[in-house]
Scaffold this motif. Sequence first.
Motif, PDB file in Angstrom:
ATOM      1  N   PHE A  51       3.193  10.311  23.368  1.00 14.51           N
ATOM      2  CA  PHE A  51       2.196   9.688  24.255  1.00 14.51           C
ATOM      3  C   PHE A  51       2.762   9.390  25.637  1.00 14.51           C
ATOM      4  O   PHE A  51       2.153   9.733  26.651  1.00 14.51           O
ATOM      5  N   SER A  52       3.932   8.769  25.692  1.00 13.99           N
ATOM      6  CA  SER A  52       4.507   8.408  26.999  1.00 13.99           C
ATOM      7  C   SER A  52       4.799   9.646  27.839  1.00 13.99           C
ATOM      8  O   SER A  52       4.562   9.651  29.056  1.00 13.99           O
ATOM      9  N   ARG A  53       5.304  10.686  27.215  1.00  8.01           N
ATOM     10  CA  ARG A  53       5.581  11.921  27.956  1.00  8.01           C
ATOM     11  C   ARG A  53       4.299  12.482  28.541  1.00  8.01           C
ATOM     12  O   ARG A  53       4.268  12.913  29.707  1.00  8.01           O
ATOM     13  N   TRP A  54       3.219  12.472  27.763  1.00  8.02           N
ATOM     14  CA  TRP A  54       1.932  12.960  28.266  1.00  8.02           C
ATOM     15  C   TRP A  54       1.450  12.102  29.436  1.00  8.02           C
ATOM     16  O   TRP A  54       0.964  12.623  30.439  1.00  8.02           O
ATOM     17  N   VAL A  55       1.610  10.767  29.306  1.00  7.88           N
ATOM     18  CA  VAL A  55       1.160   9.863  30.360  1.00  7.88           C
ATOM     19  C   VAL A  55       1.825  10.202  31.687  1.00  7.88           C
ATOM     20  O   VAL A  55       1.163  10.342  32.726  1.00  7.88           O
ATOM     21  N   TYR A  56       3.155  10.365  31.672  1.00  7.46           N
ATOM     22  CA  TYR A  56       3.892  10.501  32.932  1.00  7.46           C
ATOM     23  C   TYR A  56       3.981  11.937  33.429  1.00  7.46           C
ATOM     24  O   TYR A  56       4.222  12.171  34.618  1.00  7.46           O
ATOM     25  N   ARG A  57       3.762  12.910  32.542  1.00  5.08           N
ATOM     26  CA  ARG A  57       3.791  14.303  32.985  1.00  5.08           C
ATOM     27  C   ARG A  57       2.406  14.850  33.328  1.00  5.08           C
ATOM     28  O   ARG A  57       2.285  15.744  34.170  1.00  5.08           O
ATOM     29  N   GLU A  58       1.390  14.354  32.661  1.00  4.02           N
ATOM     30  CA  GLU A  58       0.062  14.930  32.839  1.00  4.02           C
ATOM     31  C   GLU A  58      -0.976  13.923  33.336  1.00  4.02           C
ATOM     32  O   GLU A  58      -1.627  14.157  34.353  1.00  4.02           O
ATOM     33  N   TYR A  59      -1.119  12.803  32.633  1.00  2.10           N
ATOM     34  CA  TYR A  59      -2.185  11.861  32.971  1.00  2.10           C
ATOM     35  C   TYR A  59      -2.074  11.358  34.408  1.00  2.10           C
ATOM     36  O   TYR A  59      -3.067  11.352  35.146  1.00  2.10           O
ATOM     37  N   GLU A  60      -0.881  10.941  34.814  1.00  2.00           N
ATOM     38  CA  GLU A  60      -0.721  10.382  36.164  1.00  2.00           C
ATOM     39  C   GLU A  60      -0.961  11.427  37.249  1.00  2.00           C
ATOM     40  O   GLU A  60      -1.433  11.089  38.337  1.00  2.00           O
ATOM     41  N   LYS A  61      -0.658  12.687  36.950  1.00  2.00           N
ATOM     42  CA  LYS A  61      -0.926  13.745  37.927  1.00  2.00           C
ATOM     43  C   LYS A  61      -2.425  14.002  38.040  1.00  2.00           C
ATOM     44  O   LYS A  61      -2.951  14.242  39.134  1.00  2.00           O
ATOM     45  N   GLN A  62      -3.126  13.944  36.916  1.00  4.12           N
ATOM     46  CA  GLN A  62      -4.557  14.211  36.903  1.00  4.12           C
ATOM     47  C   GLN A  62      -5.363  13.023  37.434  1.00  4.12           C
ATOM     48  O   GLN A  62      -6.440  13.199  37.996  1.00  4.12           O
ATOM     49  N   HIS A  63      -4.819  11.805  37.222  1.00  3.92           N
ATOM     50  CA  HIS A  63      -5.549  10.587  37.607  1.00  3.92           C
ATOM     51  C   HIS A  63      -4.621   9.654  38.386  1.00  3.92           C
ATOM     52  O   HIS A  63      -4.265   8.580  37.905  1.00  3.92           O
ATOM     53  N   PRO A  64      -4.230  10.020  39.590  1.00  2.00           N
ATOM     54  CA  PRO A  64      -3.227   9.251  40.333  1.00  2.00           C
ATOM     55  C   PRO A  64      -3.663   7.842  40.705  1.00  2.00           C
ATOM     56  O   PRO A  64      -2.823   6.987  40.993  1.00  2.00           O
ATOM     57  N   THR A  65      -4.964   7.569  40.706  1.00  2.00           N
ATOM     58  CA  THR A  65      -5.435   6.238  41.106  1.00  2.00           C
ATOM     59  C   THR A  65      -5.746   5.332  39.917  1.00  2.00           C
ATOM     60  O   THR A  65      -6.108   4.170  40.094  1.00  2.00           O
ATOM     61  N   ARG A  66      -5.600   5.853  38.697  1.00  2.00           N
ATOM     62  CA  ARG A  66      -5.948   5.060  37.510  1.00  2.00           C
ATOM     63  C   ARG A  66      -4.698   4.479  36.872  1.00  2.00           C
ATOM     64  O   ARG A  66      -3.607   5.035  36.981  1.00  2.00           O
ATOM     65  N   ASN A  67      -4.858   3.358  36.207  1.00  2.00           N
ATOM     66  CA  ASN A  67      -3.739   2.658  35.598  1.00  2.00           C
ATOM     67  C   ASN A  67      -3.500   3.185  34.176  1.00  2.00           C
ATOM     68  O   ASN A  67      -4.359   3.029  33.306  1.00  2.00           O
ATOM     69  N   PRO A  68      -2.333   3.785  33.911  1.00  2.00           N
ATOM     70  CA  PRO A  68      -2.080   4.351  32.577  1.00  2.00           C
ATOM     71  C   PRO A  68      -1.969   3.303  31.476  1.00  2.00           C
ATOM     72  O   PRO A  68      -2.021   3.638  30.291  1.00  2.00           O
ATOM     73  N   SER A  69      -1.833   2.039  31.850  1.00  2.00           N
ATOM     74  CA  SER A  69      -1.783   0.975  30.841  1.00  2.00           C
ATOM     75  C   SER A  69      -3.162   0.630  30.302  1.00  2.00           C
ATOM     76  O   SER A  69      -3.276  -0.149  29.352  1.00  2.00           O
ATOM     77  N   LEU A  70      -4.196   1.210  30.898  1.00  2.00           N
ATOM     78  CA  LEU A  70      -5.573   0.913  30.490  1.00  2.00           C
ATOM     79  C   LEU A  70      -6.231   2.079  29.751  1.00  2.00           C
ATOM     80  O   LEU A  70      -7.442   2.079  29.523  1.00  2.00           O
TER      81      LEU A  70
END
Length: 257
Positions: free
Chosen positions: A93-112
């Motif tokens: 999960f963490s790898r997906w968050v920092y490699r993919e999610y944050e790139k796709q959603h740079p303005t959203r908070n991954p903790s939510l």
Amino acid sequence: MGKVITFGVQKGGSGKTTSAGVCAWLLSQEHKVLAVDLDSQGNLTELLTQQDIYDFTGRTILEALKEQLAEKYIHRITDNLHIITAEDLLATFSRWVYREYEKQHPTRNPSLILKETLDSIKNDYDFIIIDTPPALGDQTINALAASDAVIALFESSKFCYSALERFIETIVHIQDKLNPDLKIAGILRVMIDNRRVDNKALIDLVEQEYEGLAFETIIHRKAATGRLSINGFLENTELKQAVEPYHDFLKELIDRV
């Protein structure tokens, strides 16, 4: 809208999964309940479904989080008790968050991510019970950010005593930065052995240091409760004996949340 309650502390073997599972089961006798397994070990999944975690590969909380869609990944246990399962791949999960999610959603908070995933189905349940891993990582932070209340587990050991302090500090941080509505429902003292003097000393110490937070109910070691992982809930001849220690705790919990 359902109350979201997380069970946590960053130490293994502290009774999180058993307590979360028993409470989900007991609550489901009168309420609509969703259990969410947020630990890649999948112990809550095995406890409540009595199936191997790999039976759910591709249909787990990891896929729900990636799609931000909970409903598709809910599994029925009984009419009133449902679960979103977990298996080993949740460790990515963490790898997906920092490699993919944050790139796709740079303005959203991954903790939510979990909160946003559960928002669409909160109205379908009276309670959502979340079991967390024995670590302070992205899964636990997401659980706390998504919750209305948190129960800190304490099994009577020096290591868990140290972990409890750090867990409370993490909760306060989440309250300050992410979820001001998060309430500490209390500290549940579990797996206590009355025959040991050190157990008594530690549970008294927790009550003194966290005055007003510790639940009055103390869950003592019971063989039938320990065998729940083997016997499950649906066809367990000693179920009444296994869950009995949690009835008083549940009354306290409902009063607090």
